[in-house]
Write a protein that holds these residues in place. Sequence first.
Motif, PDB file in Angstrom:
ATOM      1  N   GLY A   1      -2.379  -0.004  33.489  1.00 16.64           N
ATOM      2  CA  GLY A   1      -2.776   1.327  33.925  1.00 16.64           C
ATOM      3  C   GLY A   1      -4.227   1.638  33.637  1.00 16.64           C
ATOM      4  O   GLY A   1      -4.897   2.321  34.416  1.00 16.64           O
ATOM      5  N   TYR A   2      -4.747   1.112  32.522  1.00 10.77           N
ATOM      6  CA  TYR A   2      -6.118   1.415  32.112  1.00 10.77           C
ATOM      7  C   TYR A   2      -7.131   0.893  33.122  1.00 10.77           C
ATOM      8  O   TYR A   2      -8.142   1.547  33.396  1.00 10.77           O
TER       9      TYR A   2
ATOM     10  N   HIS B   1     -11.869   0.660  35.977  1.00 14.13           N
ATOM     11  CA  HIS B   1     -12.295   0.928  34.617  1.00 14.13           C
ATOM     12  C   HIS B   1     -12.588  -0.351  33.833  1.00 14.13           C
ATOM     13  O   HIS B   1     -13.144  -0.282  32.737  1.00 14.13           O
ATOM     14  N   LEU B   2     -12.189  -1.497  34.358  1.00 12.85           N
ATOM     15  CA  LEU B   2     -12.519  -2.773  33.726  1.00 12.85           C
ATOM     16  C   LEU B   2     -13.029  -3.729  34.799  1.00 12.85           C
ATOM     17  O   LEU B   2     -12.392  -3.864  35.855  1.00 12.85           O
TER      18      LEU B   2
ATOM     19  N   SER C   1     -14.527  -9.679  34.895  1.00 12.61           N
ATOM     20  CA  SER C   1     -14.769 -10.567  33.751  1.00 12.61           C
ATOM     21  C   SER C   1     -13.844 -10.233  32.585  1.00 12.61           C
ATOM     22  O   SER C   1     -13.272 -11.134  31.950  1.00 12.61           O
ATOM     23  N   ALA C   2     -13.661  -8.941  32.295  1.00 11.43           N
ATOM     24  CA  ALA C   2     -12.779  -8.548  31.197  1.00 11.43           C
ATOM     25  C   ALA C   2     -11.324  -8.855  31.527  1.00 11.43           C
ATOM     26  O   ALA C   2     -10.553  -9.269  30.650  1.00 11.43           O
ATOM     27  N   LEU C   3     -10.931  -8.658  32.782  1.00  6.52           N
ATOM     28  CA  LEU C   3      -9.559  -8.955  33.180  1.00  6.52           C
ATOM     29  C   LEU C   3      -9.258 -10.442  33.073  1.00  6.52           C
ATOM     30  O   LEU C   3      -8.123 -10.841  32.782  1.00  6.52           O
TER      31      LEU C   3
ATOM     32  N   ALA D   1     -16.573  -1.919  22.800  1.00  2.56           N
ATOM     33  CA  ALA D   1     -15.642  -2.761  23.555  1.00  2.56           C
ATOM     34  C   ALA D   1     -14.702  -1.889  24.380  1.00  2.56           C
ATOM     35  O   ALA D   1     -14.430  -0.734  24.020  1.00  2.56           O
ATOM     36  N   PRO D   2     -14.170  -2.397  25.505  1.00  2.00           N
ATOM     37  CA  PRO D   2     -13.168  -1.641  26.263  1.00  2.00           C
ATOM     38  C   PRO D   2     -11.959  -1.317  25.395  1.00  2.00           C
ATOM     39  O   PRO D   2     -11.654  -2.034  24.432  1.00  2.00           O
TER      40      PRO D   2
END
Length: 667
Positions: free
Chosen positions: A98-99, A104-105, A108-110, A236-237
């Motif tokens: 959901g975030y 919102h991300l 690369s972070a995923l 950080a996220p």
Amino acid sequence: MLAHVLLAVAAALGVTVPVAVLLVPASARPAVSGAGTAVLGSVAVALGVQTVRVGVVPVRVSWLLPLSGAEIGGDALSGLFVLLVGAVAVATGIFLMGYALGGHLPTSALVVTPAFVATMLLVPLAGSVTTFLAVWELMALSSTVLVLTDHHRAACRRAGLTYAVMTHLGFLALVIGLVTFAAGAHSEAFAVMSRSATALPSGTRDAVFLLTALGFASKAGLMPLHAWLPQAHPEAPGPVSALMSAAMVTLGIYGLIRIDVVALGDGPGWWGLTILVIGAVSAVYAVLQASVATDLKRLLAYSTSENMGLVAVGLGAAMLFRSAGQPAVAAVAFAAALLQAVNHAAFKALAFLGASAVQRETGQRDLDELGGLAQRMPATSALFGVAALAGSGLPLGAAFISEWLLLQSLVHAVPSHSPTVALAMPVTVAAVALSAGLGVATMVKAFGVGFLARPRSSAADAAEDPPSAMVTGMTLAAAACVLLAVAPAVTSPLFARLGTVVPGLDDGVHWDTVMQLGRLRGSMSPLGILAAVTTAAVVVITVVALTRRSRPTPTSVPLWTCGAGALTSRMQYTAGAFAEPLQRVFDDVLRPDTDVEVSHFAESRYLLDRIRYRRQFADAVEVRLYTPIVRLVGAGADFIRRAHNGGLHRYLGYGMVGLLIALVAAR
């Protein structure tokens, strides 16, 4: 056999999920990354349970790493930390689905998040020095990439640089310490090293202890190596902060236990005293910084350092008691340290997920810009309240059980056995009590100022609860907090099996409806506390209801406010005002930067237009210790830069000098 299958599945997910995130359409990437992380965490939970029960028979893969190959195996201690990482990953993965909606991300972070979880799972299962160092470095690199997710901002770049430098300095200490240990044992397998530790010279054992304790303390965020933690976590996220604080930081504690307690075996009393002092100083200093912090995620980051300090106090006390010939008290202290680590993983994951939900919906993490969220984000507020209760160390909170055990171990120590114990225990009890009291004030400030009262910004006034996936992830973490608070006996099978790794641990606490100290006097019933609190609440509610019936119906009238009209947010405590009394008491430690700006009217310097009062709290350790070091390193880099001007003759001269030094050293 089942453990090997689960391990293979976890490894496969750690590789395939990041690849799948890259291959699917952009709109599906949050779901794939979050669901993949949650599934990986579920497999890790099963793997952790199986490893605690029967262990993992060591498996050697000769082609995976050059020269030495990779060795994977595990015992009950490994299984406990695999279980912790997996449980945090399940809640965080669901939350991530959901975030990450709405961009919102970034991709690369995923991609890196599930890989980060996979590397953390491999750390407790590493069976050799080379394997351990390899997966430790992969964990550090992947977490650095995640910290730098928002790298276009200067604050994020600074936090990423600080984290990278600190984690690699700690890694350097680990390399030297573990290689020295392996060389003395003539093997890099942890099992062989443990059997050979007592045969090492005392100087070698002391050096290995100091170097490895330094490296693992850096990862755990203990003083004075904590500087990266309050910088990296806020930048950080949100889901990454939860993974780092609730899972990765505890692996520093795993390293301390694996190498400095289990592998090196019983050591001199100053080993335990060193860990004890570092833990006590970390707990008190970090909770002081948290009590005056206004950034919600920075507050939680310092809270992490405080809780890791309490874990270190338990470990250090256990080592000190064992060296002083008090195994029964040592078992209770060790159980308290491990239970504190378990509880912290649960409530800190929930706290960071709640803070992340607030930041996502409001764009704010400054407590002075929040408020009023209890009405606008009721689900998030209630769940964060569970985390605040758990982290405060109050009854019906998860940390209450472990902190009670820790204090019991400290007060039951027999001072006549050792002068060191006689001197250290009263001071340690005071430090733990002080950190517990300040921890309550910190969590009251975080929840009261941030979620109650009236909104202090338009963003807080317009907030609403996040998507259902985020609420579901937080609910799972909250359920773990409640279970650990009212029924800590669910952890009894874990501690029974851990007795095979740490002798006597299973006899430290008898887990049942009533918790009893093994060979010491002391007992406590979490369910009894729950029943007493519930009964008291029912009685109060009943009395209030009956009293109201006997009174006439009240008439609504305007609230008397000294002629100021209706209450506004300016009439309520800010985060800074709430902590001001504490700041006055500990002014010499916190050393705030205070400034008063006075603006005059242009027509006359005697007429004041505006007075602005500003007070900022910098980390005194960071300013006084790290700033001079950074300047010194910068000066050295400038000198080296001037020395390398591209001249061939100068480089030949450098080579000749280096060769002469090497020949002299060899001679």
